[in-house]
Write an enzyme that holds these catalytic residues in place. Structure first.
Site, short mmCIF file in Angstrom:
data_model
loop_
_atom_site.label_atom_id
_atom_site.label_comp_id
_atom_site.label_asym_id
_atom_site.label_seq_id
_atom_site.Cartn_x
_atom_site.Cartn_y
_atom_site.Cartn_z
CB THR A 10 -0.73 0.21 1.39
OG1 THR A 10 -2.22 1.02 1.27
CG2 THR A 10 -0.27 -0.13 2.78
CG ASP A 11 -0.71 4.66 -0.94
OD1 ASP A 11 -1.24 4.55 -0.20
OD2 ASP A 11 -0.93 5.31 -2.31
CE LYS A 12 1.83 11.30 0.09
NZ LYS A 12 0.44 10.92 -0.09
#
Length: 348
Positions: free
Chosen positions: A321-323
C-alpha cells in the site's frame, strides 16, 4: 430552497449563463442516457446453486454416488449424495444471502444533485444530470458527475474512493490539459467523490460510464475471477484421485485376471476400491471451514460474496500500500514518537 442552500449558491455567485434550460436538459438526456453506472444484474438463486457444482471434486463425488448405486450399495450412495447436497446448500446460503445484502445496501442510497436549470437552483435525481449541467456544490455533497469548476470558494474534496488520497484535495478554477494525471486535476471534480468544505459551481463534462468512476466500474465488471489457491489445490487433488482410482482399478483387475477370477467379479471389486478411495468428507470440511470464516468476517461488518475469497485473503502474506492509509480508517495520526526523547518537543 432552504436558507442554507441559498447561501451555498450565493457563496459561489452563480451566473445566469451557467446551466441548461429544461428543454436542453431533456434533449441531452435522450442523447447521452441516464447518469448511472452499469451494474451487474441481480443473479438468480439457481445460478448461485449451480456454482456449487462447478468443482471437480463435487463431480467426482457424484460419479462415486452413481457407481455405488449401480453396485447396489444403497447406503453408500445415499451418504455420498447427502454430503454433496449439504455441501451445496451451505455454500448456496452463504453466497446468496451476501448478494441480497449487497443489493439491499444499494437500494438504501437515493442520490440527488443540485443543478441550475433555467437559471434557477433545483434538486433533481442524480440519474437525470446531463453534460452541460451546472452542479451547485457545498460541504457534504456527493459529486453526481465529472465536472469542470466554473467558480469555487475554499473548495476541498475527498477523493479517496477514486485516487486513494486520504487527505482533502484543494480545488481551484483553472484550465489544466486533459493529459494531466487524475490526482493532479485541481480544476475538476469527479463522480463519487464528496465535498469536505467550501462551495462551488461546476459544469458537467461526463456522466455515467463516461466518468472516471465509470471507467473503473468497467474494469471491475470485465475483470476475470481467477481460481483461489485452495481451488487450485482441490483441482489438483481431484486429478490425482482420478489417476489413483484408475490405477487401483487396473491393478486389481490385472491381479485378478492373473489368478483366473471371473471378469464381472473383478469389475465390481475394482470399482468398489475406486469408490472407496474418494474422500467424501473433504468438500464438506472445506465448505464448513470457509463458512466459519465468513461468519467471523460478518461479525466485523464485512460482507463476503464468494466464500473462496476468505481463503484467498487468508493466504495473503504481503500487502503493498502507499502512504494514504485508506486500507485502514483513512486517518493519519501520531501513535508513537521516536526517539522517545523527542516526545516533549513534539507536545510543545
Amino acid at each position: 430552497m432552504s436558507a442554507a442552500n441559498t447561501g451555498a449558491a450565493a457563496a459561489v455567485a452563480p451566473e445566469p449563463r451557467w446551466g441548461l434550460t429544461q428543454r436542453e436538459a431533456e434533449a441531452r438526456r435522450v442523447r447521452h442516457g441516464p447518469n448511472t453506472l452499469t451494474r451487474e444484474q441481480p443473479r438468480s438463486a439457481w445460478l448461485f446453486l449451480g456454482r456449487q457444482f462447478r468443482s471437480g471434486m463435487v463431480w467426482l463425488l457424484l460419479g462415486a454416488c452413481g457407481v455405488a448405486a449401480l453396485l447396489g450399495e444403497g447406503a453408500d450412495a445415499v451418504a455420498i449424495a447427502t454430503i454433496v447436497v449439504l455441501n451445496a446448500l451451505v455454500g448456496f446460503l452463504q453466497e446468496y444471502r451476501a448478494d441480497r445484502a449487497v443489493l439491499a445496501l444499494r437500494a438504501l442510497t437515493a442520490p440527488s444533485a443540485r443543478v441550475l436549470r433555467d437559471g434557477v437552483s433545483a434538486v433533481i435525481p442524480a440519474s437525470q444530470v446531463v453534460p452541460g449541467d451546472a452542479l451547485v456544490l457545498e460541504a457534504g455533497d456527493v459529486v453526481a458527475a465529472d465536472a469542470r469548476l466554473l467558480s469555487a470558494h475554499a473548495l476541498l474534496t475527498l477523493e479517496a474512493a477514486l485516487t486513494g488520497e486520504s487527505t482533502p484535495v484543494d480545488k481551484q478554477v483553472g484550465a489544466l490539459p486533459d493529459t494531466t494525471p487524475l490526482a493532479e486535476r485541481k480544476d475538476r471534480v469527479f463522480m463519487g467523490t464528496s465535498v469536505a468544505a467550501g462551495t462551488a459551481v461546476a459544469e458537467v463534462t461526463a456522466t455515467g460510464m463516461d466518468t472516471e468512476l465509470g471507467r473503473i466500474a468497467h474494469l471491475v465488471r470485465t475483470a476475470q475471477e481467477p481460481q483461489t489457491p485452495l481451488q487450485q489445490r482441490l483441482e489438483g487433488v481431484t486429478r490425482m484421485l482420478l489417476v489413483l482410482c484408475v490405477a487401483v482399478g487396473a491393478l486389481v483387475a490385472g491381479l485378478g485376471l492373473a489368478r483366473g477370477q471371473a471378469g464381472v467379479e473383478l469389475l465390481l471389486a475394482a470399482v468398489a476400491l475406486a469408490v472407496a478411495a474418494v474422500p467424501e468428507g473433504l468438500p464438506t470440511v472445506v465448505t464448513l471451514a470457509l463458512a466459519v470464516g465468513v461468519q467471523r468476517m460478518v461479525k466485523g461488518h464485512v460482507l463476503v460474496r464468494r466464500m473462496q475469497a476468505v481463503e484467498a485473503l487468508g493466504a495473503a502474506t504481503v500487502i503493498c500500500t502507499d502512504k494514504t492509509g485508506t486500507l485502514t480508517q483513512g486517518i493519519m495520526e501520531v501513535r508513537e514518537v521516536w526517539p522517545p526523547e523527542s516526545t516533549q518537543r513534539v507536545l510543545e
